[in-house]
Design an enzyme around this catalytic site. Structure first.
Site, PDB file in Angstrom:
ATOM      1  N   ARG A  68      11.438  -5.905   4.812  1.00 43.88           N
ATOM      2  CA  ARG A  68      11.316  -4.408   4.713  1.00 43.88           C
ATOM      3  C   ARG A  68      12.551  -3.665   5.529  1.00 43.88           C
ATOM      4  NH1 ARG A  68       5.782  -1.773   5.380  1.00 43.88           N
ATOM      5  NH2 ARG A  68       5.863  -2.788   7.417  1.00 43.88           N
TER       6      ARG A  68
ATOM      7  N   ARG B 147      11.365  -1.993  10.928  1.00 43.80           N
ATOM      8  CA  ARG B 147      10.114  -1.570  11.949  1.00 43.80           C
ATOM      9  C   ARG B 147       9.927  -2.744  13.294  1.00 43.80           C
ATOM     10  NH1 ARG B 147       5.020   0.238   8.423  1.00 43.80           N
ATOM     11  NH2 ARG B 147       3.681  -1.201   9.905  1.00 43.80           N
TER      12      ARG B 147
ATOM     13  N   LYS C 284       0.864  -1.203   0.016  1.00 46.24           N
ATOM     14  CA  LYS C 284      -0.131  -0.084  -0.067  1.00 46.24           C
ATOM     15  C   LYS C 284       0.937   1.173  -0.004  1.00 46.24           C
ATOM     16  CE  LYS C 284      -2.076  -1.124   3.789  1.00 46.24           C
ATOM     17  NZ  LYS C 284      -1.658  -2.327   4.036  1.00 46.24           N
TER      18      LYS C 284
ATOM     19  N   ARG D 126      -0.718  -9.725  12.648  1.00 44.19           N
ATOM     20  CA  ARG D 126      -1.393  -8.476  11.797  1.00 44.19           C
ATOM     21  C   ARG D 126      -2.279  -8.944  10.508  1.00 44.19           C
ATOM     22  NH1 ARG D 126       4.153  -5.501  10.371  1.00 44.19           N
ATOM     23  NH2 ARG D 126       2.746  -4.116   9.172  1.00 44.19           N
TER      24      ARG D 126
ATOM     25  N   ARG E  31      -9.970   0.596   8.737  1.00 36.66           N
ATOM     26  CA  ARG E  31      -9.747  -0.869   8.946  1.00 36.66           C
ATOM     27  C   ARG E  31     -10.772  -1.539   9.598  1.00 36.66           C
ATOM     28  NH1 ARG E  31      -3.824   0.355   8.817  1.00 36.66           N
ATOM     29  NH2 ARG E  31      -2.757  -1.772   9.154  1.00 36.66           N
TER      30      ARG E  31
HETATM   31  P1  AP5 Z   1       4.789  -1.532   1.734  1.00 35.40           P
HETATM   32  O1  AP5 Z   1       4.307  -0.809   0.571  1.00 35.40           O
HETATM   33  O2  AP5 Z   1       5.546  -0.779   2.919  1.00 35.40           O
HETATM   34  O3  AP5 Z   1       3.620  -2.563   2.483  1.00 35.40           O
HETATM   35  P2  AP5 Z   1       2.212  -1.856   3.124  1.00 35.40           P
HETATM   36  O4  AP5 Z   1       1.122  -2.334   2.669  1.00 35.40           O
HETATM   37  O5  AP5 Z   1       2.132  -0.350   3.145  1.00 35.40           O
HETATM   38  O6  AP5 Z   1       2.438  -2.573   4.537  1.00 35.40           O
HETATM   39  P3  AP5 Z   1       2.459  -1.950   5.998  1.00 35.40           P
HETATM   40  O7  AP5 Z   1       3.083  -2.755   7.005  1.00 35.40           O
HETATM   41  O8  AP5 Z   1       2.897  -0.655   6.066  1.00 35.40           O
HETATM   42  O9  AP5 Z   1       1.049  -1.972   5.956  1.00 35.40           O
HETATM   43  P4  AP5 Z   1       0.416  -2.006   7.701  1.00 35.40           P
HETATM   44  O10 AP5 Z   1      -1.170  -1.895   7.113  1.00 35.40           O
HETATM   45  O11 AP5 Z   1       0.416  -3.298   8.286  1.00 35.40           O
HETATM   46  O12 AP5 Z   1       1.071  -0.934   8.482  1.00 35.40           O
HETATM   47  P5  AP5 Z   1       0.473   0.544   8.831  1.00 35.40           P
HETATM   48  O13 AP5 Z   1       1.670   1.339   8.924  1.00 35.40           O
HETATM   49  O14 AP5 Z   1      -0.746   0.778   8.144  1.00 35.40           O
HETATM   50  O15 AP5 Z   1       5.668  -2.918   1.176  1.00 35.40           O
HETATM   51  C1  AP5 Z   1       6.182  -3.794   2.141  1.00 35.40           C
HETATM   52  C2  AP5 Z   1       7.441  -4.283   1.464  1.00 35.40           C
HETATM   53  O16 AP5 Z   1       7.389  -5.098   0.295  1.00 35.40           O
HETATM   54  C3  AP5 Z   1       8.517  -3.096   1.530  1.00 35.40           C
HETATM   55  O17 AP5 Z   1       9.867  -3.518   1.895  1.00 35.40           O
HETATM   56  C4  AP5 Z   1       8.376  -2.949  -0.284  1.00 35.40           C
HETATM   57  O18 AP5 Z   1       9.624  -2.341  -0.868  1.00 35.40           O
HETATM   58  C5  AP5 Z   1       8.132  -4.552  -0.682  1.00 35.40           C
HETATM   59  N1  AP5 Z   1       7.266  -4.347  -1.793  1.00 35.40           N
HETATM   60  C6  AP5 Z   1       6.155  -3.531  -2.025  1.00 35.40           C
HETATM   61  N2  AP5 Z   1       5.541  -3.883  -3.200  1.00 35.40           N
HETATM   62  C7  AP5 Z   1       6.101  -5.034  -3.597  1.00 35.40           C
HETATM   63  C8  AP5 Z   1       6.315  -5.582  -4.993  1.00 35.40           C
HETATM   64  N3  AP5 Z   1       5.181  -5.633  -5.978  1.00 35.40           N
HETATM   65  N4  AP5 Z   1       7.264  -6.822  -5.229  1.00 35.40           N
HETATM   66  C9  AP5 Z   1       8.316  -6.825  -4.139  1.00 35.40           C
HETATM   67  N5  AP5 Z   1       8.025  -6.245  -2.973  1.00 35.40           N
HETATM   68  C10 AP5 Z   1       7.431  -5.262  -2.859  1.00 35.40           C
HETATM   69  O19 AP5 Z   1       0.090   0.340  10.382  1.00 35.40           O
HETATM   70  C11 AP5 Z   1       0.786  -0.013  11.349  1.00 35.40           C
HETATM   71  C12 AP5 Z   1       0.087  -0.174  12.781  1.00 35.40           C
HETATM   72  O20 AP5 Z   1      -0.527   0.953  13.038  1.00 35.40           O
HETATM   73  C13 AP5 Z   1      -1.124  -1.285  12.631  1.00 35.40           C
HETATM   74  O21 AP5 Z   1      -0.842  -2.606  12.815  1.00 35.40           O
HETATM   75  C14 AP5 Z   1      -1.967  -0.643  13.753  1.00 35.40           C
HETATM   76  O22 AP5 Z   1      -1.549  -1.089  14.905  1.00 35.40           O
HETATM   77  C15 AP5 Z   1      -1.944   0.842  13.550  1.00 35.40           C
HETATM   78  N6  AP5 Z   1      -3.014   1.305  12.567  1.00 35.40           N
HETATM   79  C16 AP5 Z   1      -2.661   2.026  11.382  1.00 35.40           C
HETATM   80  N7  AP5 Z   1      -3.935   2.223  10.894  1.00 35.40           N
HETATM   81  C17 AP5 Z   1      -4.722   2.063  11.699  1.00 35.40           C
HETATM   82  C18 AP5 Z   1      -6.260   1.992  11.618  1.00 35.40           C
HETATM   83  N8  AP5 Z   1      -6.877   2.424  10.605  1.00 35.40           N
HETATM   84  N9  AP5 Z   1      -7.060   1.559  12.712  1.00 35.40           N
HETATM   85  C19 AP5 Z   1      -6.337   0.950  13.924  1.00 35.40           C
HETATM   86  N10 AP5 Z   1      -5.070   0.815  13.783  1.00 35.40           N
HETATM   87  C20 AP5 Z   1      -4.200   1.443  13.013  1.00 35.40           C
END
Ligand code: AP5
Length: 219
Positions: free
Chosen positions: A127, A160, A13, A171, A88
């Protein structure tokens, strides 16, 4: 355009968000980034959120909804935005609907990204993120020009805290039980676009951007 990126942790994402906001000149609103910044600065919200985030659990709806409402009030969101990682839960989606209906600005599209679980675990455990700007890299798939150094600001790359395999599995489980039902929620509203995110980063971006452009042309 008012857009949402929906999908499991690690599906890409944040990686795709960077490219979409460049193509459509809208602000990128990542609740994960906002919460991590709050944790880093030890704000009252950050102190409440930290324990949930470290375990891979969702931060309570009320906290996140208030953060997003506040952010959508900023002047740069009047012509559109890309929400990444929000909503979410159905409660978050309903709260967003009510804010946007007050502004008479419904969501245009929800881009749902999907990939298989083994690929996702590989992406997250490999990552590395910049300790200064948060930009994501990968030890195999997206390497920086200089090992362990961010291309943009020369910050050191770190892992992270929630990217260890045990927390990643939790997760993914939280996504299955609390977030996945939003696919039906937005299918019913006829705004869902599904994209296979299992391939190469650039081809996924092209597919998303082309789909959004053709939708924009129809509107
Ligand atoms: P990346 O693009 O970083 O993936 P992502 O989908 O953004 O993953 P996140 O871990 O950031 O998502 P998340 O939803 O768990 O975390 P968030 O920060 O929102 O890609 C991942 C890796 O793969 C990278 O190394 C990239 O280079 C590689 N990659 C990407 N595309 C690729 C491809 N096509 N081929 C190969 N490699 C690739 O949330 C974190 C925490 O915050 C949650 O657990 C929760 O506790 C809290 N939180 C956040 N939002 C909320 C909410 N709305 N409600 C409640 N809690 C929340």
């Amino acid at each position: 355009m008012r857009l949402i990126l929906l999908g499991p942790p690690g599906v890409g994402k944040g990686t795709q968000a960077e490219r979409i906001v460049n193509a459509f000149s809208v602000p990128h609103i990542s609740t994960g980034d906002i919460l991590r910044e709050a944790v880093k600065n030890e704000t009252p919200t950050g102190l409440k959120a930290k324990a949930y985030m470290d375990k891979g659990e969702l931060v309570p709806d009320m906290i996140v909804i208030d953060l997003v409402k506040e952010r959508l009030d900023d002047g740069d969101c009047t012509d559109g935005f890309l929400l990444d990682g929000f909503p979410r839960t159905v409660a978050q989606a309903e709260a967003l609907d009510s804010v946007l209906s007050e502004m008479n600005s419904p969501i245009d599209s929800v881009i749902q990204l999907y990939a298989d679980e083994d690929e996702i675990v590989k992406r997250l455990t490999g990552r590395r993120v910049c300790s200064i700007c948060g930009k994501a890299y990968h030890v195999m798939f997206l390497k920086p020009k200089i090992e362990n150094i961010c291309d943009d600001d020369k910050g050191a790359l770190i892992q992270r805290k929630d990217d260890n395999e045990e927390t990643v599995r939790n997760r993914l489980n939280v996504y299955e039980t609390k977030t996945k039902e939003l696919i039906d929620y937005y299918t019913d509203k006829d705004v869902l676009i599904s994209v296979d995110a299992g391939g190469a980063i650039d081809s996924i971006s092209s597919e998303i951007i082309n789909k959004l452009k053709s939708l924009d042309a129809v509107q």
